[in-house]
Design a protein around this motif. Sequence first.
Motif, PDB file in Angstrom:
ATOM      1  N   ALA A   1      44.827  35.690  40.116  1.00 63.32           N
ATOM      2  CA  ALA A   1      43.482  35.204  39.781  1.00 63.32           C
ATOM      3  C   ALA A   1      43.190  33.960  40.599  1.00 63.32           C
ATOM      4  O   ALA A   1      44.089  33.161  40.865  1.00 63.32           O
ATOM      5  CB  ALA A   1      43.372  34.898  38.293  1.00 63.32           C
TER       6      ALA A   1
ATOM      7  N   GLU B   1      36.556  31.271  43.569  1.00 61.80           N
ATOM      8  CA  GLU B   1      35.987  31.172  44.901  1.00 61.80           C
ATOM      9  C   GLU B   1      34.646  30.452  44.861  1.00 61.80           C
ATOM     10  O   GLU B   1      33.913  30.530  43.874  1.00 61.80           O
ATOM     11  CB  GLU B   1      35.822  32.562  45.525  1.00 61.80           C
TER      12      GLU B   1
ATOM     13  N   LEU C   1      27.185  35.345  43.629  1.00 62.94           N
ATOM     14  CA  LEU C   1      27.204  36.796  43.635  1.00 62.94           C
ATOM     15  C   LEU C   1      25.779  37.327  43.767  1.00 62.94           C
ATOM     16  O   LEU C   1      24.871  36.855  43.091  1.00 62.94           O
ATOM     17  CB  LEU C   1      27.838  37.320  42.345  1.00 62.94           C
TER      18      LEU C   1
ATOM     19  N   GLN D   1      35.019  33.519  39.424  1.00 62.43           N
ATOM     20  CA  GLN D   1      36.440  33.858  39.321  1.00 62.43           C
ATOM     21  C   GLN D   1      36.673  35.312  39.669  1.00 62.43           C
ATOM     22  O   GLN D   1      35.854  36.181  39.349  1.00 62.43           O
ATOM     23  CB  GLN D   1      36.945  33.590  37.904  1.00 62.43           C
ATOM     24  N   GLU D   2      37.783  35.594  40.320  1.00 62.82           N
ATOM     25  CA  GLU D   2      38.211  36.968  40.580  1.00 62.82           C
ATOM     26  C   GLU D   2      39.589  37.180  39.956  1.00 62.82           C
ATOM     27  O   GLU D   2      40.536  36.458  40.264  1.00 62.82           O
ATOM     28  CB  GLU D   2      38.269  37.259  42.080  1.00 62.82           C
TER      29      GLU D   2
ATOM     30  N   GLU E   1      42.439  39.898  39.740  1.00 63.91           N
ATOM     31  CA  GLU E   1      42.837  41.080  40.508  1.00 63.91           C
ATOM     32  C   GLU E   1      43.890  41.888  39.756  1.00 63.91           C
ATOM     33  O   GLU E   1      44.790  41.325  39.130  1.00 63.91           O
ATOM     34  CB  GLU E   1      43.373  40.653  41.867  1.00 63.91           C
TER      35      GLU E   1
ATOM     36  N   GLU F   1      39.080  44.096  41.526  1.00 62.99           N
ATOM     37  CA  GLU F   1      38.770  42.693  41.278  1.00 62.99           C
ATOM     38  C   GLU F   1      37.707  42.602  40.191  1.00 62.99           C
ATOM     39  O   GLU F   1      36.647  43.218  40.293  1.00 62.99           O
ATOM     40  CB  GLU F   1      38.286  42.011  42.557  1.00 62.99           C
TER      41      GLU F   1
ATOM     42  N   THR G   1      35.246  40.223  37.771  1.00 64.03           N
ATOM     43  CA  THR G   1      34.568  38.941  37.659  1.00 64.03           C
ATOM     44  C   THR G   1      33.704  38.926  36.407  1.00 64.03           C
ATOM     45  O   THR G   1      32.965  39.878  36.141  1.00 64.03           O
ATOM     46  CB  THR G   1      33.679  38.665  38.890  1.00 64.03           C
TER      47      THR G   1
ATOM     48  N   GLU H   1      34.889  45.141  41.585  1.00 67.83           N
ATOM     49  CA  GLU H   1      34.992  45.496  42.995  1.00 67.83           C
ATOM     50  C   GLU H   1      36.232  46.363  43.172  1.00 67.83           C
ATOM     51  O   GLU H   1      37.352  45.927  42.904  1.00 67.83           O
ATOM     52  CB  GLU H   1      35.097  44.254  43.873  1.00 67.83           C
TER      53      GLU H   1
ATOM     54  N   ASP I   1      34.935  48.813  50.102  1.00 66.92           N
ATOM     55  CA  ASP I   1      34.827  48.336  48.732  1.00 66.92           C
ATOM     56  C   ASP I   1      33.648  48.996  48.027  1.00 66.92           C
ATOM     57  O   ASP I   1      32.623  49.294  48.642  1.00 66.92           O
ATOM     58  CB  ASP I   1      34.639  46.819  48.699  1.00 66.92           C
TER      59      ASP I   1
ATOM     60  N   TYR J   1      31.242  48.557  44.414  1.00 68.35           N
ATOM     61  CA  TYR J   1      30.885  47.572  43.415  1.00 68.35           C
ATOM     62  C   TYR J   1      30.175  48.216  42.227  1.00 68.35           C
ATOM     63  O   TYR J   1      29.397  49.147  42.394  1.00 68.35           O
ATOM     64  CB  TYR J   1      29.971  46.501  44.016  1.00 68.35           C
TER      65      TYR J   1
END
Length: 320
Positions: free
Chosen positions: A157, A160, A164, A175-176, A178, A193, A195, A208, A221, A223
């Motif tokens: 985690a 970033e 978005l 926050q991501e 994973e 990922e 969020t 993601e 990717d 979404y």
Amino acid sequence: MLAAFGVGSASVDTVLTTSAVQPGGFVEGHVHITGGDHDVQIEQAVLSLVTRVEVESGDYEHHAGVELAQVVAAHSFRVAPGERQSIPFRMPVPWEAPITEVYGQHLRGMVMGVRTELVIAKGRDKGDLDPVAITPLPVQQGVLDGFAANGFRFKHADVEHGRLHGVQQTLPIFQEIEFWPPPQHAGRINEVELTFVANPYGVDVILEFDKRGGVFSSGHDAYSRFSIRHDQAAGTDWAAVVDGWVREATSRYFSHLPPGYGHGGSGGHGGYGGHGHGPHHRGPGMGTVVAAGAAGVVGGIVAGEVFEEVFEDDGGDFEF
């Protein structure tokens, strides 16, 4: 001259009465100030909620400290030599604050703390930094339980810097979280990922899906975004909902899947943008979700990670 350089000045120690809090809640505590060898005029006692953020600059990445919230606990007061003062404070935690603790365990990669600063003669004494845990809201916990119940394993985690697309944010960060995919998806998905962007009314869930590339094709990717109200947290089969999200995304974006994959036998759930499964979908119940959550998600969490080491792991490149 010694006083001008802070020698013999007042000392500060912050004690948090709130060690763990959910987004939208409050961090409370007391700032204890002890006078030094001489009178000190303090202009402000400031507390800030800070975290570590990953910042991308061209082809390079670095970490920086970001302030999420701030409160001034006291204005313009004097501390006499040897005097002890205790100042209470109550600081709101933003709804979009990243999660740092799940099932009582620290999420690897996350850093969160309360910074205390004394403003003295137009200068700042940064004082101490106290760790605080941000725990999931019920909707966030349910989604995490759902991923764990479907076999996804926590990877990492981070937070970033940025915004978005199409999502309303009040903070310039996100926050991501994973996950590694379970065996049934490992050949199609490299990682997922997750969020959360919460607000007083509900939570936006952004997923993601990192698709694996083949011999003759490159990965890409996919979404998905879902909006969930806070009052939908209870009574929802999160294992079935998350399974529906994953199946819908893989079916929609990854055309090489086997025929019929990704289409369950139940109708859409209006509260999830039409992408989730209804309450009659067969799947693990909430008891199974919670049990699997503790085993699946926490399996990738580092328990008892040393707070100071996390803040210092980038040497001089990361400062508050």
